[in-house]
Scaffold this motif. Structure first.
Motif: not given
Length: 105
Positions: A47-60, A63-68, A70-74
């Motif tokens: 849920f932390g990663c999901l919320s971080l992904s949505f936050f980054i997606s909202f910022y940029f 959705y693709f950039i936000g989840f990408s 977080v995937t690169l961080l992992f």
């Protein structure tokens, strides 16, 4: 006489059985608690990663950039652990061994 021997064996067998049951129960409780803590950690991480992904997606605003990101961080985190994990674990073990004076170096 036979009754006393039978009673003696029965009494000691019950003591041994009770000790074994206590040991078994304590081991099972430890396993169950560790399993539940691992599950809680995984759910929190998800849920932390999901919320971080949505936050980054909202910022940029994509959705693709936000989840990408977080995937690169992992990916970087797991590559870091793959190449340096053994050294990190050895360092931590040596620090604890020196702290409790198990080894002298």
């Amino acid at each position: 006489m036979f009754f006393l021997i039978k009673h003696f064996i029965y009494h000691h067998w019950n003591k041994l059985r009770n000790k074994l049951i206590k040991i078994f129960i304590s081991i099972m409780i430890e396993i169950i608690i560790n399993f539940l803590l691992i599950m809680l950690f995984c759910i929190t991480l998800f849920f932390g990663c999901l919320s971080l992904s949505f936050f980054i997606s909202f910022y940029f605003k994509d959705y693709f950039i936000g989840f990408s990101i977080v995937t690169l961080l992992f990916l970087f985190f797991f590559l870091f652990l793959f190449f340096l994990g053994k050294r990190i674990i050895r360092f931590i073990v040596n620090v604890f061994l020196k702290k409790y004076k198990i080894i002298e170096k």
